[in-house]
Design an enzyme around this catalytic site. Sequence first.
Site, PDB file in Angstrom:
ATOM      1  N   ASP A  86       0.763  -1.091   0.023  1.00 13.10           N
ATOM      2  CA  ASP A  86      -0.039  -0.081   0.012  1.00 13.10           C
ATOM      3  C   ASP A  86       0.944   1.308   0.035  1.00 13.10           C
ATOM      4  O   ASP A  86       1.809   1.545   0.755  1.00 13.10           O
ATOM      5  CB  ASP A  86      -0.841  -0.210   1.431  1.00 13.10           C
ATOM      6  N   ASP A  88       1.065   5.291   0.264  1.00 14.71           N
ATOM      7  CA  ASP A  88       0.253   6.461   0.768  1.00 14.71           C
ATOM      8  C   ASP A  88       1.017   7.671   0.635  1.00 14.71           C
ATOM      9  O   ASP A  88       2.403   7.680   0.880  1.00 14.71           O
ATOM     10  CB  ASP A  88      -0.061   6.417   2.331  1.00 14.71           C
ATOM     11  N   ASP A 167      -0.237   7.310  14.031  1.00 19.33           N
ATOM     12  CA  ASP A 167      -0.625   6.442  15.176  1.00 19.33           C
ATOM     13  C   ASP A 167       0.591   5.909  15.960  1.00 19.33           C
ATOM     14  O   ASP A 167       0.944   6.056  16.985  1.00 19.33           O
ATOM     15  CB  ASP A 167      -1.669   5.206  14.813  1.00 19.33           C
TER      16      ASP A 167
END
Length: 477
Positions: A86, A88, A167
Amino acid sequence: MFKGFSRFLQRPGERLKTLFNPESAQAGEDATPTRKVLPRDEHNVSRQNLSESALKVLYRLNGAGYDAYLVGGCIRDSLLGNRPKDFDVATNATPDEVRQLFRNSRIIGRRFRIVHVRFGREVIEVTTFRGRHGEEHTGNVSQQSDDGLLLRDNVWGSVEEDAIRRDFTVNALYYSVTDFAIHDWTGGLQDLDDRVLRMIGDPETRYREDPVRMLRAARFAAKLDFRIAPETEAPIRELAPLLLQIPPARLFEEVLKLFLSGHALQSFRVLRERGLFAMLFPESDEALNEQPWAVKLVEQALANTDARIAQERPVTPAFLFGALLWPCVQQRTPRIAHEQDLPEIPAQQAAAQQVISRQLQHTSIPKRFSMPMRDIWELQQQLPRRRGRRVFQTLEHPRFRAAYDFLLLREESGELTPGLGEWWTEFQKADDDGQRQLMADADGGPPADGPSGKPRRRRPRKRRRPTNKPTPPTLDD
């Protein structure tokens, strides 16, 4: 964006320490993080292993005068020597500005406005640098519930603010194509070396902002084989009920990430150890504690899922949810049969409906998965019937293969005595004569079709001859 950046420049220490460590900020301590830059010759992230589409997005944003970085799992996994998946992008361009640059994009979300830039089947997610929440922001851009849950988070800031709004430290590593360096504001490089998962900022506050972060902690710990830092793990069990505030549709997506990423078995164990599984599957958690075979069935199903993913074979959420909820169905069925005086099959169907209805309150299950799941369950009642035409009807059912695999799983877990699965294994391999013999041996006698194994011919019904009634008299008589 520039207005927010100017506010940051006026009081950088105060704004950073409030985000990075709220408690120390209240005490007046300076908790401003120090940026560490890892130059190109000191890391293994190569553009050859990165998505061409993601690089196109970076170059176009840079060419338009914006700052842009690859961030998150793609950089973390690349540094660990794994293949990134992924990609981003984080930038100081607002969603509207990104949308203007890319015709093949669209803005999604209200809670977090992000831009999806599509290249064929590949989607590059572009987010604007997040900023700090403050009283000066209206509800249109920033909003929290009384419990601290973030209802809206569209406050833009700088890359430094964005880093400490993420996070975990290992997910806050930024890669730039302007200098090909890794930029670290939170100590993520050190935690990556130590293989530790650490929350940025105060863990309890961050979990209250978004309870799904607890699920992410479990998923990353299982996927990366990292230990969770003590201060990051400490509040999880107590705050786990906050997940009940999350919409079922979002939790369904999180369940897929947990169990369909190749680390389902370890994710399941981490979730149970920290009291999170009960928030996702409350009735399953109860059944796992009461049915002696249930844990083994679920764990074997998850292990099989991991093996199929490793072999790049297809997997379906229908089978996965079927295994997770089957102990609940088996636990409810005899109770419903007794209370409503129902035969076993209608009782199981009623139990299945009740189990699904309760589960939908926690995680949504689209019908494209719930219907095949129910077929798999109902076929468990048909598989023991091995005589007559019903055998071939069962064999030709579209869900037969999944139901057969589910049967083997039940036998392997100890729920059923082995034997029926082996019979169906042999039946699928046998020729016509072998299948007739297997049906003949199934109940210790000849099959219902006839003693020779051939379909029994029905005798034609004799037509009743009309009764010879006397002809009624006519006027001529």
